[in-house]
Design a protein around this motif. Structure first.
Motif, short mmCIF file in Angstrom:
data_model
loop_
_atom_site.label_atom_id
_atom_site.label_comp_id
_atom_site.label_asym_id
_atom_site.label_seq_id
_atom_site.Cartn_x
_atom_site.Cartn_y
_atom_site.Cartn_z
N CYS A 92 -2.44 -5.77 -9.32
CA CYS A 92 -2.10 -6.37 -8.02
C CYS A 92 -2.16 -5.34 -6.90
N PRO A 93 -2.87 -5.63 -5.81
CA PRO A 93 -2.77 -4.78 -4.63
C PRO A 93 -1.35 -4.81 -4.07
N VAL A 94 -0.97 -3.76 -3.35
CA VAL A 94 0.40 -3.60 -2.87
C VAL A 94 0.42 -3.29 -1.38
N VAL A 95 1.35 -3.96 -0.68
CA VAL A 95 1.67 -3.60 0.70
C VAL A 95 3.12 -3.16 0.73
N VAL A 96 3.36 -1.92 1.11
CA VAL A 96 4.70 -1.35 1.13
C VAL A 96 5.25 -1.34 2.54
N LYS A 97 6.49 -1.77 2.69
CA LYS A 97 7.24 -1.52 3.92
C LYS A 97 8.06 -0.26 3.67
N GLY A 98 7.66 0.83 4.32
CA GLY A 98 8.35 2.09 4.13
C GLY A 98 9.76 2.04 4.70
N HIS A 99 10.67 2.78 4.07
CA HIS A 99 12.05 2.80 4.55
C HIS A 99 12.16 3.75 5.74
N GLU A 100 12.85 3.30 6.78
CA GLU A 100 12.96 4.08 8.00
C GLU A 100 13.79 5.35 7.83
N ALA A 101 14.51 5.48 6.70
CA ALA A 101 15.31 6.67 6.46
C ALA A 101 14.46 7.88 6.09
N HIS A 102 13.26 7.65 5.57
CA HIS A 102 12.43 8.80 5.16
C HIS A 102 10.94 8.50 5.41
N PRO A 103 10.56 8.27 6.65
CA PRO A 103 9.16 7.92 6.94
C PRO A 103 8.19 9.07 6.69
N GLY A 104 8.63 10.31 6.89
CA GLY A 104 7.74 11.43 6.64
C GLY A 104 7.41 11.56 5.17
N THR A 105 8.41 11.40 4.32
CA THR A 105 8.21 11.43 2.88
C THR A 105 7.27 10.29 2.47
N SER A 106 7.51 9.12 3.02
CA SER A 106 6.67 7.96 2.70
C SER A 106 5.22 8.21 3.08
N GLU A 107 5.03 8.83 4.21
CA GLU A 107 3.67 9.07 4.70
C GLU A 107 2.89 9.98 3.75
N ILE A 108 3.51 11.04 3.28
CA ILE A 108 2.80 11.96 2.39
C ILE A 108 2.47 11.30 1.06
N VAL A 109 3.39 10.50 0.54
CA VAL A 109 3.11 9.80 -0.72
C VAL A 109 2.00 8.77 -0.52
N ALA A 110 2.02 8.08 0.62
CA ALA A 110 0.93 7.14 0.93
C ALA A 110 -0.41 7.87 1.01
N GLU A 111 -0.37 9.05 1.57
CA GLU A 111 -1.58 9.88 1.65
C GLU A 111 -2.12 10.18 0.25
N ALA A 112 -1.21 10.44 -0.70
CA ALA A 112 -1.62 10.71 -2.08
C ALA A 112 -2.30 9.49 -2.70
N ILE A 113 -1.74 8.31 -2.47
CA ILE A 113 -2.34 7.09 -3.03
C ILE A 113 -3.71 6.85 -2.41
N ALA A 114 -3.81 7.05 -1.09
CA ALA A 114 -5.10 6.87 -0.41
C ALA A 114 -6.14 7.82 -0.97
N ALA A 115 -5.74 9.06 -1.24
CA ALA A 115 -6.68 10.04 -1.80
C ALA A 115 -7.14 9.60 -3.18
N ALA A 116 -6.25 9.03 -3.98
CA ALA A 116 -6.63 8.55 -5.31
C ALA A 116 -7.60 7.37 -5.22
N ILE A 117 -7.36 6.47 -4.28
CA ILE A 117 -8.26 5.33 -4.08
C ILE A 117 -9.65 5.82 -3.72
N SER A 118 -9.72 6.78 -2.80
CA SER A 118 -11.01 7.32 -2.37
C SER A 118 -11.72 8.03 -3.52
N ALA A 119 -10.98 8.84 -4.26
CA ALA A 119 -11.58 9.60 -5.36
C ALA A 119 -12.13 8.69 -6.45
N GLU A 120 -11.47 7.56 -6.65
CA GLU A 120 -11.90 6.62 -7.69
C GLU A 120 -12.91 5.60 -7.18
#
Length: 502
Positions: free
Chosen positions: A174-202
């Motif tokens: 299943c594709p996923v749409v995440v609503k990031g938590h406003e308490a840690h948006p910077g952390t969320s952004e870097i993890v999202a970046e990791a997922i995006a990199a995996a999608i591109s690599a694959e």
């Protein structure tokens, strides 16, 4: 440096009102808040990605999950650096949580490669059966479609952007749409970046994953009400989760909402165990109760014992142990304020005495220990509800019969614990059938903080612990939330899903 942007199907989008993250060091980063329009774009992209992603082989999806884990680990230092600033959690805790996050991604990869989760069944055709022939019937679990995931405040990695809900949904297809938590948006952004990199690599469809930063309540409402979203996962407060659950149920096409909403995680201290190790149990309780400033969904906030000398010794040692715990930074100012409100409300309830009172200022919290009775708990059931933070309530009852009766008064729980010795077997056997109906996980002689990611784990329970008592948000069975059974009758082999062509 942070981008401060949303990730929408591979694109970093700078739209929406600006908000600052609340950091421990006071140096804020700026982010764009989400909007219903951004949600719509992300969900439409997820729907476009669904058919090709669901059609991938299990081996390809498993490789993708492992790639995400690798990309997260490659960004480990950056994640720890910003997560400590945003959450106040120590680096060692965050590094452990990162290991849990990557570990469950790899566990899910192994699990889907094995294939048992598909629950494949085949009833061969019986063309000569009388009085009526039987058609060829094949069954397999299939992914439901795009899934909404809400990042949790208390686990910025393991229950957020690439946490258990996202990982299990991606494992299911299943594709996923995440609503990031406003308490840690910077952390969320870097993890999202990791997922995006995996999608591109694959070389996968970019709509497989999107993340919209937290915004107003309208953002969450737009996500669960979008007609292309087919299920949702949430970990958070009872109030917020119930509101989203109601929105999911009120849709023209209702969808399943897998919410974990709160639990007091009671401990039952039986007489045999208390006679031999009351002080040791009290010390363990104090450590569990204050782990991570008490900000665990499995925090054991209520302990119940039969009155007497052993109970008094337990209470004294628990107060002593909790008194040595220094103030801890809570995840957000709002969580710290809610803890103080809940703590003070419980302390002022009739029939409740204060064994340990400490001051809490700003975003810091120190433990509080209260003592009461079974009669007072039944008179005010609010005392048996979660206060998110390091609050412990110790209640005494007259006898085992009252302990069992009190257990029947509890709401649904994530966990319930019995501290028992050999002499307690008969009493535990009397209590166990009640606890089986109240909790998703039952422990003996342990403490519920710390949830193993494994095949047999259940992290869920009757309402309000979770909104679906038949599901778990931790462990490989979590994947089943995002699947539904499909029966194929007399379909030619070439039209069957690859996994059914056997």
């Amino acid at each position: 440096m942070t981008k401060g942007r949303h990730l929408i199907a591979g694109d970093w989008v700078a739209e929406g009102e600006i908000f600052d993250n609340a950091t421990v060091d006071g140096v804020a980063d700026r982010f764009h808040a989400g909007s219903p329009d951004l949600v719509d774009r992300a969900v439409v992209a997820a729907e476009a990605a669904f058919v090709p992603y669901a059609a991938l082989s299990r081996a390809r999806r498993a490789r993708f999950l492992r790639r995400i884990a690798d990309e997260i680990e490659a960004r480990g230092a950056r994640i720890t650096q910003i997560a400590t600033r945003e959450t106040g959690l120590p680096a060692a805790r965050l590094e452990g949580e990162r290991g849990r996050t990557t570990g469950q991604l790899r566990l899910f990869a192994d699990h889907i490669e094995a294939g048992e989760y598909l629950d494949r069944r085949h009833d061969p055709a019986l063309p000569h059966r009388a009085p009526l022939p039987r058609p060829d019937l094949r069954l397999m679990q299939r992914p439901v479609g795009p899934v909404a995931v809400f990042g949790a405040s208390n686990f910025p990695l393991a229950f957020s952007v690439a946490g258990g809900d996202t990982a299990s949904a991606l494992a299911a297809g299943c594709p996923v749409v995440v609503k990031g938590h406003e308490a840690h948006p910077g952390t969320s952004e870097i993890v999202a970046e990791a997922i995006a990199a995996a999608i591109s690599a694959e070389g996968l469809h970019p709509g497989i994953f999107s993340m919209v930063h937290g915004g107003s309540q309208a953002v969450g409402a737009a996500l669960v009400q979008h007609p292309l979203i087919k299920a949702a996962g949430f970990t958070g407060s009872l109030r917020g989760g119930r509101a989203l659950f109601d929105l999911c149920a009120a849709r023209p096409e209702p969808i399943p909402f897998f919410g974990e909403l709160g639990s007091v995680n009671p401990m039952f201290l039986l007489p045999g165990a208390m006679a031999t190790r009351a002080k040791a149990i009290a010390e363990g309780w104090a450590a569990s109760l204050t782990l991570g400033a008490g900000q665990f969904c499995t925090n054991p906030g209520l302990a119940i014992a039969v009155e007497g000398d052993a109970a008094d010794a337990f209470a004294a040692r628990a107060a002593e142990a909790l008194g040595t715990v220094p103030p801890q930074v809570m995840l957000t100012d709002g969580i710290a304020k809610a803890f103080r409100t809940g703590r003070d409300r419980a302390a002022s309830t009739a029939g409740v005495g204060v064994l340990l009172s400490t001051s809490c200022n700003g975003r810091n919290a120190s433990p509080m220990l209260l003592r009461t009775t079974g009669d007072a708990l039944r008179a005010d059931p609010q005392l048996m509800h979660e206060v998110f933070g390091p609050l412990g309530i110790f209640a005494t009852v007259h006898d085992l019969d009252e302990m069992v009766a009190l257990a029947t008064c509890l709401d649904g729980q994530l966990t319930a614990t019995m501290h028992i010795d050999d002499a307690d077997t008969e009493a535990a056997a009397q209590l166990l059938p009640v606890l089986e109906r109240k909790a998703g996980r039952i422990l003996a002689n342990g403490f519920p903080t710390g949830v193993e990611v494994a095949d047999a784990m259940v992290h869920g329970g009757p309402y309000p612990a979770s909104t679906n008592f038949g599901a778990t948000s931790v462990g490989t069975m979590a994947i089943r939330r995002w699947l539904r059974p499909v029966c194929y009758q007399n379909l030619p082999k070439d039209l069957l899903p690859e996994d059914l062509r056997v």
